[in-house]
Motif scaffolding. Structure first.
Motif, PDB file in Angstrom:
ATOM      1  N   UNK A  50       0.825  -1.211   0.000  1.00 13.49           N
ATOM      2  CA  UNK A  50       0.000   0.000   0.000  1.00 13.49           C
ATOM      3  C   UNK A  50       0.860   1.263   0.000  1.00 13.49           C
ATOM      4  N   UNK A  51       1.924   1.235   0.791  1.00 14.79           N
ATOM      5  CA  UNK A  51       2.856   2.371   0.826  1.00 14.79           C
ATOM      6  C   UNK A  51       3.414   2.648  -0.566  1.00 14.79           C
ATOM      7  N   UNK A  52       3.726   1.548  -1.254  1.00 13.72           N
ATOM      8  CA  UNK A  52       4.266   1.676  -2.592  1.00 13.72           C
ATOM      9  C   UNK A  52       3.243   2.367  -3.506  1.00 13.72           C
ATOM     10  N   UNK A  53       2.001   1.906  -3.431  1.00 12.98           N
ATOM     11  CA  UNK A  53       0.946   2.512  -4.248  1.00 12.98           C
ATOM     12  C   UNK A  53       0.752   3.977  -3.872  1.00 12.98           C
ATOM     13  N   UNK A  54       0.864   4.253  -2.575  1.00 17.47           N
ATOM     14  CA  UNK A  54       0.674   5.619  -2.087  1.00 17.47           C
ATOM     15  C   UNK A  54       1.682   6.557  -2.745  1.00 17.47           C
ATOM     16  N   UNK A  55       2.920   6.104  -2.835  1.00 17.03           N
ATOM     17  CA  UNK A  55       3.948   6.944  -3.442  1.00 17.03           C
ATOM     18  C   UNK A  55       3.773   6.986  -4.965  1.00 17.03           C
ATOM     19  N   UNK A  56       3.549   5.839  -5.551  1.00 13.18           N
ATOM     20  CA  UNK A  56       3.467   5.800  -7.008  1.00 13.18           C
ATOM     21  C   UNK A  56       2.320   6.652  -7.533  1.00 13.18           C
ATOM     22  N   UNK A  57       1.157   6.530  -6.894  1.00 15.56           N
ATOM     23  CA  UNK A  57       0.005   7.229  -7.443  1.00 15.56           C
ATOM     24  C   UNK A  57      -0.243   8.603  -6.852  1.00 15.56           C
ATOM     25  N   UNK A  58       0.107   8.790  -5.583  1.00 22.98           N
ATOM     26  CA  UNK A  58      -0.206  10.081  -4.969  1.00 22.98           C
ATOM     27  C   UNK A  58       1.041  10.862  -4.594  1.00 22.98           C
ATOM     28  N   UNK A  59       2.173  10.193  -4.619  1.00 23.66           N
ATOM     29  CA  UNK A  59       3.415  10.884  -4.304  1.00 23.66           C
ATOM     30  C   UNK A  59       3.639  11.104  -2.824  1.00 23.66           C
ATOM     31  N   UNK A  60       2.855  10.479  -1.985  1.00 21.16           N
ATOM     32  CA  UNK A  60       3.033  10.657  -0.537  1.00 21.16           C
ATOM     33  C   UNK A  60       3.821   9.495   0.051  1.00 21.16           C
ATOM     34  N   UNK A  61       4.594   9.809   1.079  1.00 24.03           N
ATOM     35  CA  UNK A  61       5.407   8.767   1.705  1.00 24.03           C
ATOM     36  C   UNK A  61       4.753   8.150   2.917  1.00 24.03           C
ATOM     37  N   UNK A  62       3.891   8.931   3.553  1.00 23.03           N
ATOM     38  CA  UNK A  62       3.305   8.404   4.782  1.00 23.03           C
ATOM     39  C   UNK A  62       1.803   8.554   4.775  1.00 23.03           C
ATOM     40  N   UNK A  63       1.181   7.706   5.563  1.00 16.02           N
ATOM     41  CA  UNK A  63      -0.253   7.830   5.744  1.00 16.02           C
ATOM     42  C   UNK A  63      -0.544   8.873   6.789  1.00 16.02           C
ATOM     43  N   UNK A  64      -1.676   9.460   6.695  1.00 16.41           N
ATOM     44  CA  UNK A  64      -2.136  10.333   7.771  1.00 16.41           C
ATOM     45  C   UNK A  64      -2.798   9.461   8.830  1.00 16.41           C
ATOM     46  N   UNK A  65      -2.997  10.019  10.012  1.00 18.12           N
ATOM     47  CA  UNK A  65      -3.566   9.206  11.079  1.00 18.12           C
ATOM     48  C   UNK A  65      -4.845   8.493  10.644  1.00 18.12           C
ATOM     49  N   UNK A  66      -4.924   7.244  10.942  1.00 18.66           N
ATOM     50  CA  UNK A  66      -6.068   6.357  10.701  1.00 18.66           C
ATOM     51  C   UNK A  66      -6.225   5.864   9.260  1.00 18.66           C
ATOM     52  N   UNK A  67      -5.606   6.516   8.308  1.00 24.67           N
ATOM     53  CA  UNK A  67      -5.783   6.071   6.918  1.00 24.67           C
ATOM     54  C   UNK A  67      -5.411   4.599   6.750  1.00 24.67           C
ATOM     55  N   UNK A  68      -4.278   4.252   7.334  1.00 24.42           N
ATOM     56  CA  UNK A  68      -3.792   2.893   7.143  1.00 24.42           C
ATOM     57  C   UNK A  68      -4.767   1.878   7.749  1.00 24.42           C
ATOM     58  N   UNK A  69      -5.257   2.200   8.932  1.00 16.91           N
ATOM     59  CA  UNK A  69      -6.182   1.301   9.621  1.00 16.91           C
ATOM     60  C   UNK A  69      -7.475   1.155   8.823  1.00 16.91           C
ATOM     61  N   UNK A  70      -7.968   2.286   8.311  1.00 14.81           N
ATOM     62  CA  UNK A  70      -9.208   2.240   7.538  1.00 14.81           C
ATOM     63  C   UNK A  70      -9.008   1.383   6.295  1.00 14.81           C
ATOM     64  N   UNK A  71      -7.900   1.610   5.615  1.00 15.01           N
ATOM     65  CA  UNK A  71      -7.630   0.875   4.382  1.00 15.01           C
ATOM     66  C   UNK A  71      -7.545  -0.622   4.660  1.00 15.01           C
TER      67      UNK A  71
END
Ligand code: ADP
Ligand code: MG
Ligand code: ZN
Length: 724
Positions: free
Chosen positions: A1-22
């Protein structure tokens, strides 16, 4: 998911709770998400959508927003489409065809579409993997944005029993929350409720005196930055926009009285960064998701805390420091009271009065604004830093915490006020009480024979504003109470009676004049970057945006531009490390941006800074100041190599004094730095010591003078570190 986050949105980290929700969504659970505006809800279904081998259906109430969201996804290289009434049948046909051939990952639709039999039949043929209901509170009649069309969503669960649903909202009381869950039949779901704190918003309340001058100062301070000014009436929006224009600021009005076309145009100009200031009634903001609004002003008083918090929530969605200023005048409150007093439905009237009292309480509170608001939403805010260690002095981003007021001994005046309330029979409003204390012989006071009371005129050493301030402070701190009917009579509360009996002493905060010369708010969160380059990149962003017919923020956010102006990436490899640069944007835009950056650093002889590989665990708060701390770390490294300060300064392109700053900061942060080799000679150090002992260590100027101006300020500061 982190990989997709960077590839598609350019972000390195999740914001609070995003990861848990996903996580929950990926496990196929029904999921409920309550996060404040700007919390990053969209990502919670967009990222899973990329993983699924089918379609994610997103239901979203605002047609205007749909296009923006789809455009934003497309610039990130994500196959998204929308279907709503703004499209021609042929266009809809085409999109449906693309869905059938699996060329679409995310489909946005308006709720009314789901009621159409033909569309329902179409959906049945599609492999839907997830249904996201955005702005889910619209389904509840208890909420403030109820939309009848959302009732169509009640059938989703029975129509698509196997498809998980994620419902997202920023505003939901527990009643609305339960309603959403019930209506969507999310029987076995997981709930995620995040903090409502928006730490990047400075919450400032200021008196509405010389209001327009104050407004000018604010817009000047935020010159060229997206700004929303909320007013009460259509007329006000027109007037203020015009007055701002006359002062040379680009401002446009926005209200329900404008025809559709001008409204649309003004909004568009704002979103596209053509006009920075919108002066609006609260109708504005619903349909926009602009992430870089830096200033929200409430020129007139909001009616409820919910409304206010939602409106200021439109600032700083991108997480960068933004300012929210409320102009408070009791006159404005009276206007609301007047309207409320006219209401016919008594229950409704009572409700409105209660709500108004709460926001008045918020403005008159003498404690942290953030704490107050969050408490109102049922959350306890603590002054601990993110890692739970450091005890901050307040929230560091509200007018109270930024300028703690001095206290004064209010024992005597409180006794006077309380006895005046009692002597006049607890039958009057606070204005009346103040007038008696000031010794005003108004007709009513004379008729009531209150000029004969011993309390008449006993507070003539104060003016009316000051007395009013103290009365309000006594109300908010529970010494006095106000009746909840339309008369607003003041009486002594239990706490006040106790105070009179026990003859305690009492300190209250002094009346804050204006917060104009307030310390720079939330400066701690700003990153250090090259403003000139930032401006150049903004211009470039605008050009590219216009060429692609999308709003500039869709090209890159301010955060991305600031990082570019801080690290000066010179090649694609480094450019890819900038926040917000995903694979698609790297491909589409890096050349243009790199050209400007390279030209700029050549002209200004700037050394690019190595972009750190991001530490996975870095927390948000630290992230925004990371650029800053990078430099400290550089300095620290060079100190350990025992380089002279001059050399450290030259290497980084800073002044000598800046390096001394770094050293001071490193030491005060408890970093271990070896600066022994920088110790001044014994003789000099002796002199510096004597000077500090003689003149104290508060200001440097006396030391400088005492030493006959022989040592520079920087040397004195350095010496101070050894003396300490
Ligand atoms: P919400 O719907 O909760 O109001 P959005 O989904 O519109 O919030 O996101 C607000 C902003 O935050 C957007 O500009 C988005 O790109 C950005 N954002 C979301 N998640 C992240 C993240 N993990 N890192 C950085 N920025 C993010
Ligand atoms: Mg949203
Ligand atoms: Zn505070």
């Amino acid at each position: 998911m982190k990989q997709l986050l960077k590839t598609y949105f350019g972000y390195d980290e999740f914001r609070p709770l995003q990861e848990e929700v996903i996580d929950s969504v990926m496990q196929g659970k029904d999921t409920f998400v309550l996060m404040p505006t700007g919390g990053g809800k969209s990502l919670c279904y967009q990222l899973p959508a990329l993983k699924f081998d089918g379609l994610t259906l997103v239901i979203s109430p605002l047609i205007a927003l749909m296009k923006d969201q789809v455009d934003a996804l497309k610039t990130n290289g994500i196959a998204a489409e929308y279907i709503n009434s703004s499209l021609l049948p042929a266009e809809i046909q085409q999109i449906q065809q693309k869905i059938i051939t699996k060329e679409v990952k995310i489909l946005y639709v308006a709720p009314e579409r789901l009621a159409l039999g033909s569309f329902q039949r179409f959906l049945k043929t599609v492999n839907i993997k997830l249904i996201a209901v955005d702005e889910a509170h619209c389904i509840s009649e208890w909420g403030h944005d109820f939309r009848p069309d959302y009732c169509n969503l009640r059938l989703l669960k029975s129509q698509f029993p196997k498809v998980p649903i994620i419902a997202l909202t920023a505003t939901a009381t527990s009643k609305v929350r339960e309603d959403i869950i019930k209506q969507l039949s999310l029987d076995d779901h997981k709930s995620f409720i995040s903090s409502f704190d928006r730490e990047n918003l400075a919450m400032i309340i200021t008196r509405k005196k010389r209001a327009f001058d104050k407004l000018l100062k604010l817009v000047q301070k935020h010159k060229n930055e997206p700004t929303i000014i909320y007013c009460f009436s259509r007329k006000d929006t027109e007037k203020i926009a015009m007055n701002l224009q006359m002062e040379g600021f680009d401002a446009l009005p926005y209200h329900a009285g404008l025809n559709n076309e001008s409204r649309k145009k003004n909004q568009e100009l704002f979103i596209k960064d053509e006009v920075p200031i919108i002066v609006a009634t609260i109708a504005f903001g619903m349909g926009i998701d602009k992430p870089d609004v830096r200033l929200v002003v409430h020129y007139t008083f909001p009616k409820t805390i919910e409304g206010y918090y939602q409106e200021i929530g439109r600032a700083g969605r991108d997480g960068l420091p933004s300012e929210c200023v409320l102009f408070y005048s009791y006159g404005d409150v009276r206007k609301h009271e007047f309207f409320i007093d006219q209401m016919e439905d008594v229950i409704e009237q009572e409700k409105c009065r209660e709500k108004l009292n709460q926001i008045v309480g918020y403005c008159e509170a003498v404690t942290c604004r953030r704490k107050y608001v969050l408490k109102y939403f049922g959350e306890e805010y603590s002054f601990l830093s993110v890692d739970g260690k450091e005890n901050k002095k307040g929230c560091e981003a509200c007018d109270i915490c930024l300028n703690p007021n001095a206290l004064f001994d209010a024992t005597e005046i409180t006794q006077k006020i309380l006895s005046c309330v009692i002597r006049t029979g607890s039958r009057f409003g606070r204005n009346y009480v103040a007038d008696v204390l000031l010794g005003k012989s108004s007709q009513q006071i004379v008729e009531n024979m209150h000029c004969d009371l011993s309390v008449f005129g006993i507070a003539q050493d104060l003016n009316k504003d000051e007395i009013n301030h103290i009365i309000r402070a006594l109300i908010t701190s529970g010494f006095l109470q106000v009746s909840s009917d339309q008369y607003h009579t003041v009486s002594v509360a239990k706490k006040g009676a106790q105070f009179l009996k026990q003859k305690e002493s009492l300190e209250l905060p002094k009346m804050r004049e204006d917060s104009e010369d307030q310390r720079e708010s939330s400066s701690r969160r700003k990153i250090e970057y090259d403003f000139d380059l930032f401006e150049k990149l903004r211009v470039l962003r605008k050009q590219i945006a216009d060429k692609n017919s999308v709003p500039p923020f869709m090209i890159f956010s301010d955060v991305s531009l600031q990082e570019m102006s801080c690290y000066f990436p010179v090649d694609k490899n480094n450019f890819a490390k900038i926040e917000g640069v995903g694979a698609k944007k790297l491909e589409s835009f890096s050349d243009a941006f790199l050209t400007v950056i390279n030209k700029h650093i050549k002209e200004n002889n700037i050394q690019p800074v190595e972009i750190p590989n991001r530490n996975q665990k870095r927390i948000r708060d630290i992230r925004s100041s990371s650029a800053f701390s990078e430099r400290y770390i550089k300095t620290k490294e060079m100190l350990s190599q025992k380089l002279p300060i001059v050399e450290i300064a030259n290497k980084q392109g800073f002044k000598y004094g800046t390096i001394v700053n770094h050293i001071e900061k490193l030491i005060s942060n408890g970093e271990e730095v070896d600066i022994d080799y920088l110790k001044p000679s014994k003789e000099r150090l002796e002199k510096i010591k004597t000077a500090f002992e003689k003149c104290g260590d508060e200001k440097l100027k006396p030391i400088f003078v005492f030493l006959n101006e022989e040592l520079s300020y920087d040397e004195i500061r350095l010496g101070k570190l050894f003396w300490k």
